[in-house]
Motif scaffolding. Structure first.
Motif, PDB file in Angstrom:
ATOM      1  N   GLU A 250       7.959  25.790  -4.615  1.00  0.00           N
ATOM      2  CA  GLU A 250       7.933  25.346  -3.223  1.00  0.00           C
ATOM      3  C   GLU A 250       6.573  24.717  -2.944  1.00  0.00           C
ATOM      4  O   GLU A 250       5.551  25.135  -3.486  1.00  0.00           O
ATOM      5  CB  GLU A 250       8.184  26.513  -2.260  1.00  0.00           C
ATOM      6  CG  GLU A 250       8.200  26.115  -0.794  1.00  0.00           C
ATOM      7  CD  GLU A 250       9.266  25.074  -0.447  1.00  0.00           C
ATOM      8  OE1 GLU A 250       8.973  23.873  -0.629  1.00  0.00           O
ATOM      9  OE2 GLU A 250      10.368  25.466  -0.023  1.00  0.00           O
ATOM     10  N   THR A 251       6.611  23.711  -2.088  1.00  0.00           N
ATOM     11  CA  THR A 251       5.387  23.014  -1.691  1.00  0.00           C
ATOM     12  C   THR A 251       5.209  23.130  -0.190  1.00  0.00           C
ATOM     13  O   THR A 251       6.148  22.892   0.585  1.00  0.00           O
ATOM     14  CB  THR A 251       5.460  21.521  -2.092  1.00  0.00           C
ATOM     15  OG1 THR A 251       5.588  21.421  -3.505  1.00  0.00           O
ATOM     16  CG2 THR A 251       4.189  20.792  -1.661  1.00  0.00           C
ATOM     17  N   TYR A 252       3.998  23.498   0.221  1.00  0.00           N
ATOM     18  CA  TYR A 252       3.661  23.583   1.639  1.00  0.00           C
ATOM     19  C   TYR A 252       2.549  22.586   1.933  1.00  0.00           C
ATOM     20  O   TYR A 252       1.645  22.379   1.114  1.00  0.00           O
ATOM     21  CB  TYR A 252       3.185  24.984   2.007  1.00  0.00           C
ATOM     22  CG  TYR A 252       4.232  26.059   1.834  1.00  0.00           C
ATOM     23  CD1 TYR A 252       5.242  26.230   2.776  1.00  0.00           C
ATOM     24  CD2 TYR A 252       4.207  26.895   0.723  1.00  0.00           C
ATOM     25  CE1 TYR A 252       6.208  27.228   2.619  1.00  0.00           C
ATOM     26  CE2 TYR A 252       5.160  27.889   0.556  1.00  0.00           C
ATOM     27  CZ  TYR A 252       6.154  28.053   1.514  1.00  0.00           C
ATOM     28  OH  TYR A 252       7.102  29.025   1.344  1.00  0.00           O
TER      29      TYR A 252
ATOM     30  N   VAL B 209      -9.203  31.062  11.961  1.00  0.00           N
ATOM     31  CA  VAL B 209      -7.971  30.757  12.690  1.00  0.00           C
ATOM     32  C   VAL B 209      -6.824  30.762  11.682  1.00  0.00           C
ATOM     33  O   VAL B 209      -6.839  30.003  10.706  1.00  0.00           O
ATOM     34  CB  VAL B 209      -8.052  29.370  13.372  1.00  0.00           C
ATOM     35  CG1 VAL B 209      -6.740  29.056  14.085  1.00  0.00           C
ATOM     36  CG2 VAL B 209      -9.220  29.318  14.342  1.00  0.00           C
ATOM     37  N   ALA B 210      -5.848  31.623  11.915  1.00  0.00           N
ATOM     38  CA  ALA B 210      -4.717  31.716  10.992  1.00  0.00           C
ATOM     39  C   ALA B 210      -3.785  30.519  11.153  1.00  0.00           C
ATOM     40  O   ALA B 210      -3.569  30.026  12.262  1.00  0.00           O
ATOM     41  CB  ALA B 210      -3.956  33.008  11.236  1.00  0.00           C
ATOM     42  N   ILE B 211      -3.257  30.038  10.022  1.00  0.00           N
ATOM     43  CA  ILE B 211      -2.250  28.974  10.042  1.00  0.00           C
ATOM     44  C   ILE B 211      -0.878  29.649   9.910  1.00  0.00           C
ATOM     45  O   ILE B 211      -0.508  30.116   8.834  1.00  0.00           O
ATOM     46  CB  ILE B 211      -2.453  27.978   8.883  1.00  0.00           C
ATOM     47  CG1 ILE B 211      -3.826  27.311   8.988  1.00  0.00           C
ATOM     48  CG2 ILE B 211      -1.354  26.924   8.880  1.00  0.00           C
ATOM     49  CD1 ILE B 211      -4.171  26.416   7.822  1.00  0.00           C
ATOM     50  N   ASN B 212      -0.167  29.705  10.996  1.00  0.00           N
ATOM     51  CA  ASN B 212       1.102  30.437  10.986  1.00  0.00           C
ATOM     52  C   ASN B 212       2.318  29.532  10.835  1.00  0.00           C
ATOM     53  O   ASN B 212       3.458  29.998  10.896  1.00  0.00           O
ATOM     54  CB  ASN B 212       1.236  31.270  12.263  1.00  0.00           C
ATOM     55  CG  ASN B 212       0.241  32.424  12.264  1.00  0.00           C
ATOM     56  OD1 ASN B 212       0.023  33.059  11.237  1.00  0.00           O
ATOM     57  ND2 ASN B 212      -0.384  32.662  13.411  1.00  0.00           N
ATOM     58  N   GLU B 213       2.080  28.238  10.644  1.00  0.00           N
ATOM     59  CA  GLU B 213       3.179  27.314  10.371  1.00  0.00           C
ATOM     60  C   GLU B 213       2.719  26.268   9.364  1.00  0.00           C
ATOM     61  O   GLU B 213       1.753  25.552   9.599  1.00  0.00           O
ATOM     62  CB  GLU B 213       3.665  26.616  11.648  1.00  0.00           C
ATOM     63  CG  GLU B 213       4.509  27.498  12.555  1.00  0.00           C
ATOM     64  CD  GLU B 213       5.220  26.698  13.639  1.00  0.00           C
ATOM     65  OE1 GLU B 213       5.074  25.458  13.649  1.00  0.00           O
ATOM     66  OE2 GLU B 213       5.922  27.308  14.461  1.00  0.00           O
ATOM     67  N   LEU B 214       3.406  26.214   8.219  1.00  0.00           N
ATOM     68  CA  LEU B 214       3.171  25.190   7.207  1.00  0.00           C
ATOM     69  C   LEU B 214       4.460  24.408   7.013  1.00  0.00           C
ATOM     70  O   LEU B 214       5.554  24.969   7.071  1.00  0.00           O
ATOM     71  CB  LEU B 214       2.751  25.822   5.876  1.00  0.00           C
ATOM     72  CG  LEU B 214       1.408  26.556   5.828  1.00  0.00           C
ATOM     73  CD1 LEU B 214       1.257  27.271   4.485  1.00  0.00           C
ATOM     74  CD2 LEU B 214       0.255  25.597   6.039  1.00  0.00           C
TER      75      LEU B 214
ATOM     76  N   SER C 269       9.137  23.266   9.414  1.00  0.00           N
ATOM     77  CA  SER C 269       8.034  24.202   9.628  1.00  0.00           C
ATOM     78  C   SER C 269       8.433  25.581   9.134  1.00  0.00           C
ATOM     79  O   SER C 269       9.518  26.076   9.442  1.00  0.00           O
ATOM     80  CB  SER C 269       7.657  24.270  11.108  1.00  0.00           C
ATOM     81  OG  SER C 269       7.131  23.039  11.546  1.00  0.00           O
ATOM     82  N   SER C 270       7.559  26.199   8.367  1.00  0.00           N
ATOM     83  CA  SER C 270       7.829  27.529   7.821  1.00  0.00           C
ATOM     84  C   SER C 270       6.784  28.505   8.350  1.00  0.00           C
ATOM     85  O   SER C 270       5.581  28.236   8.317  1.00  0.00           O
ATOM     86  CB  SER C 270       7.765  27.489   6.291  1.00  0.00           C
ATOM     87  OG  SER C 270       7.863  28.796   5.755  1.00  0.00           O
ATOM     88  N   THR C 271       7.266  29.626   8.858  1.00  0.00           N
ATOM     89  CA  THR C 271       6.368  30.661   9.360  1.00  0.00           C
ATOM     90  C   THR C 271       6.086  31.725   8.314  1.00  0.00           C
ATOM     91  O   THR C 271       5.413  32.710   8.583  1.00  0.00           O
ATOM     92  CB  THR C 271       6.960  31.333  10.614  1.00  0.00           C
ATOM     93  OG1 THR C 271       8.249  31.875  10.285  1.00  0.00           O
ATOM     94  CG2 THR C 271       7.102  30.340  11.748  1.00  0.00           C
ATOM     95  N   GLY C 272       6.615  31.540   7.104  1.00  0.00           N
ATOM     96  CA  GLY C 272       6.327  32.467   6.026  1.00  0.00           C
ATOM     97  C   GLY C 272       7.250  33.662   5.991  1.00  0.00           C
ATOM     98  O   GLY C 272       8.296  33.701   6.653  1.00  0.00           O
ATOM     99  N   GLU C 273       6.851  34.663   5.214  1.00  0.00           N
ATOM    100  CA  GLU C 273       7.651  35.872   5.031  1.00  0.00           C
ATOM    101  C   GLU C 273       7.111  37.002   5.896  1.00  0.00           C
ATOM    102  O   GLU C 273       6.023  36.907   6.472  1.00  0.00           O
ATOM    103  CB  GLU C 273       7.603  36.308   3.557  1.00  0.00           C
ATOM    104  CG  GLU C 273       8.026  35.248   2.561  1.00  0.00           C
ATOM    105  CD  GLU C 273       7.824  35.709   1.137  1.00  0.00           C
ATOM    106  OE1 GLU C 273       7.505  36.904   0.938  1.00  0.00           O
ATOM    107  OE2 GLU C 273       7.962  34.886   0.221  1.00  0.00           O
TER     108      GLU C 273
END
Length: 310
Positions: free
Chosen positions: A221-223, A178-183, A190-194
Motif C-alpha cells: 500500500e502507498t500513502y 501535529v499528528a497526521i490523521n488522514e493520508l 483518505s485513510s484514517t488508518g487502523e
C-alpha cells in the motif's frame, strides 16, 4: 615621534602580524589548503556567537567564534591612539581591509571569503573604538587604559547579548508535534488508518498515541501527503513480534527515496527497533510512504519550522 607613540606603533605592528598569522597560517591552513575557491557573500549566521553555556564546555569552534570578535577589539583602540580619525572613516577603512584579507584567504586557498566573518570582525573593531572613546578622557594613561578595558567589556557583553537576541528572533525552530490523521492511499481515498492497538516490537510494549497504519489484507500500500509549508516529518515503524519478518517501508519525497527499512534489518538488528524516521520536507513537496508485508507505522505527524515569536 614621542616615546608613547613609538610604543603604541610597535604594539600595533606586532599585534597586526599576530592576527595575520592566525588569518593565513594557523589551524593547519597551509598543510590542509583547499583545492577550490570558496566565497560566501550572503550573511546568514553572523549573529550566532557562542552562548554562555557554550563557553562553559567550549569546543574549538566556540573559541574561534568568540575570537572572531574579541581579537579585533584592540584595533579599535590602537588605531585612534595613533591617528585622529572619526568612527565612520575608521570602520569603513577597517571593513575594506578585512574584505581584502578575506579575498586573499580565498584566492590563496588558505581559507574562504566569508562575509559573516567580516561582519563579526568589524563588530569587534567597533567595540574597541567605543571603548577608546569612553575610556580615554583624561591625561592619566593607566587610568585611561583601565577605563577603556572596562568599557570594552561592557560593550562586548551588550553586543553579545544583542546578537543572541537577534539570532533567537531570526532562527526558526521546530514547533509542537501535529499528528497526521488522514493520508491518501493509492486509490486517492483518505485513510484514517487502523485502530491503535498495543503490540510488542523486540520485546518492548508499543502503544501508539495518535494513529497507526498498516496493510491488513494487502501485499502493498502507498500513502501520500502534501503540506503547503516546510515541515519536519516523523513516523515510527517496525514489525510486531509473533509475526514473520516479511515486510519493508520506503519513504520518498517528490519521487526521491529518502528512507528505507526492512524486516531483514529488524531481524538482524532487533535492538534498533521500534525505529523512528525524521525527514525535513520542503513546502508543497509530495511525501510518499510505501508499506509492504507486516510493516506497521504509527504516530505519523510533523513539526512546522517557526520563529519563537509566532
Amino acid at each position: 615621534m614621542s616615546q608613547q607613540r613609538k610604543i603604541i606603533s610597535t604594539i600595533t605592528i606586532f599585534y597586526t602580524i599576530l592576527i595575520l598569522y592566525f588569518l593565513f597560517f594557523a589551524f593547519g591552513r597551509v598543510g590542509g589548503a583547499a583545492e577550490r575557491y570558496t566565497f560566501i557573500f550572503l550573511p546568514d549566521n553572523f549573529f550566532k556567537l557562542p552562548s554562555i553555556s557554550d563557553l562553559l564546555h567550549p569546543t574549538l569552534m566556540d573559541f574561534v567564534g568568540f575570537g572572531n570578535i574579541a581579537a579585533f577589539i584592540p584595533f579599535g583602540i590602537l588605531i585612534p591612539l595613533l591617528y585622529r580619525i572619526t568612527f565612520i572613516r575608521f570602520i569603513t577603512l577597517f571593513i575594506l581591509s578585512i574584505l581584502v584579507m578575506e579575498t586573499i584567504q580565498a584566492l590563496t586557498f588558505l581559507g574562504s571569503f566569508d562575509v559573516n566573518d567580516a561582519i563579526i570582525n568589524s563588530l569587534g573593531a567597533a567595540v574597541g573604538y567605543g571603548g577608546y572613546k569612553l575610556g580615554f578622557r583624561t591625561k592619566n594613561i593607566w587610568g585611561n587604559i583601565a577605563a577603556a578595558g572596562i568599557s570594552c567589556m561592557v560593550l562586548l557583553i551588550g553586543v553579545w547579548g544583542l546578537c543572541g537576541i537577534v539570532d533567537k528572533a531570526s532562527t526558526k525552530e521546530e514547533g509542537p508535534f501535529v499528528a497526521i490523521n488522514e493520508l491518501k492511499d493509492s486509490s486517492g481515498n483518505s485513510s484514517t488508518g487502523e485502530k491503535t492497538n498495543s503490540f510488542k516490537i523486540s520485546g518492548q510494549n508499543v502503544t501508539p498515541r495518535y494513529n497507526m497504519y498498516g496493510i491488513e489484507g494487502k501485499n502493498i500500500e502507498t500513502y501520500m501527503y502534501t503540506y503547503k509549508e516546510k515541515f519536519i516529518f516523523y513516523l515510527y515503524y517496525g514489525i510486531p513480534d509473533q509475526t514473520d519478518y516479511f515486510g519493508n517501508i520506503r519513504v520518498s519525497v517528490d519521487g526521491r527515496e529518502v528512507m528505507t527499512g526492512s524486516g531483514e534489518d529488524q531481524h538482524r538488528y532487533p535492538e534498533l527497533f521500534p525505529a523512528m524516521c525524521e525527514i525535513p520536507v520542503e513546502a508543497g513537496s509530495q511525501l510518499t510512504i510505501t508499506i509492504e508485508g507486516n510493516e506497521k507505522i504509527w504516530d505519523v505527524g510533523y513539526r512546522k519550522m517557526k520563529y519563537f515569536w509566532n
